[in-house]
Motif scaffolding. Sequence first.
Motif, short mmCIF file in Angstrom:
data_model
loop_
_atom_site.label_atom_id
_atom_site.label_comp_id
_atom_site.label_asym_id
_atom_site.label_seq_id
_atom_site.Cartn_x
_atom_site.Cartn_y
_atom_site.Cartn_z
N UNK A 51 0.85 -1.18 0.00
CA UNK A 51 0.00 0.00 0.00
C UNK A 51 0.90 1.24 0.00
N UNK A 52 0.98 1.90 -1.14
CA UNK A 52 1.86 3.05 -1.33
C UNK A 52 1.02 4.27 -1.69
N UNK A 53 1.19 5.35 -0.93
CA UNK A 53 0.55 6.62 -1.27
C UNK A 53 1.56 7.45 -2.06
N UNK A 54 1.22 7.79 -3.30
CA UNK A 54 2.14 8.51 -4.19
C UNK A 54 1.51 9.84 -4.58
N UNK A 55 2.26 10.92 -4.37
CA UNK A 55 1.83 12.27 -4.72
C UNK A 55 2.95 12.99 -5.44
N UNK A 56 2.62 14.14 -6.05
CA UNK A 56 3.63 14.86 -6.83
C UNK A 56 3.33 16.35 -6.83
N UNK A 57 4.39 17.15 -7.00
CA UNK A 57 4.31 18.59 -7.22
C UNK A 57 4.90 18.89 -8.60
N UNK A 58 4.24 19.76 -9.36
CA UNK A 58 4.69 20.08 -10.72
C UNK A 58 4.53 21.57 -10.96
N UNK A 59 5.62 22.23 -11.36
CA UNK A 59 5.61 23.66 -11.64
C UNK A 59 5.95 23.88 -13.11
#
Length: 337
Positions: free
Chosen positions: A86-94
């Motif tokens: 169970x992996x929670x994956x998030x990202x920031x993109x500019x």
Amino acid sequence: MRKNILRLSVFPIMIAMLVCLLAGCGGAASTDKMAEAYNQSAPMATMATTAAAAMGGNFYYADDMEHSVTTEGESGSIFVPADQRKIIRNANLSLQTEDYAASYGAIVAKLSECGGYIEQINTSGSAEHYSRYADMTLRLPADKLDAFLESREAFGSVRSVEIWQDDVTFEYTDMETRLETLNTKKDRLMAMLEKATEMSDIIELESALSETVYQIERYTSNLRVLADQVSYSTVNLMLREVVEVRDLPTTPKTLGQKIAARFEDTMDGLGEFGEELLIFVVGASPVLVLLGAIVVVIVLIVKKSMKKNRENYNKYLAQYRKDIPMDKPEEDKPEEK
């Protein structure tokens, strides 16, 4: 060593099964005995889970909840484990772009293709001044996150990208274990409630059953939230419109490159400052002219007042000197004998 650990992990499970067996044979025993059996069995299950995790075992469990989606590690990314953790994956993109409408359309199209949606958006700026920007929070299936990020060059000039993930396998499994134990406790309480005849026993059993149902609902809600975070990734995307997209500066290595880079930054800063100052002066010229006229009037009034005060002072000084005669020299007094 591993065999000893395995024996130690099996021993608490056998104790838990024995306690549950004794609690089941009690028939119409009191609620206190049943609660004691529960308090003993739940930590034993948790200890067994902890021991198995310490031995490096992988947990493969069936998820029979409505909204739970198990992510698959078939996307080919090294950031996604091959097993079903169970992996929670998030990202920031500019991003920066010279064509705001095209970039925004490309983002929305790719998000729709990946089965995602816009959870929140904040836009501002105007097309005339090339100052539009969009601050978006996107949600999309976790197994589509890599595909979405791979298309980031089509959205605009990438200024920064950040991906982070959190392994919640143990937390998820612990919640499932506790939920299973609570459901077992609920079934026993209901069976005991059907056989109870004393009013005091019925009241105690109903109170314990109500508390158990509340805990089941709480763990179920937390498990669904965790499953939603695992199955859907969050992307915080910032899109900014600029007149000209500039390449990201490279890190200078030599002393000459560092001096040249600093000089270039200083000149760029001066140029931007001069441009902003010119825009301010031209844009605020009506107000500046009015303020200038007011300042000129105030200066003239002050000068006139100072001149008048100086003339009055000179007149007063001349009159003062005329009215008061000059001191006469004292006459020689006779010497005392």
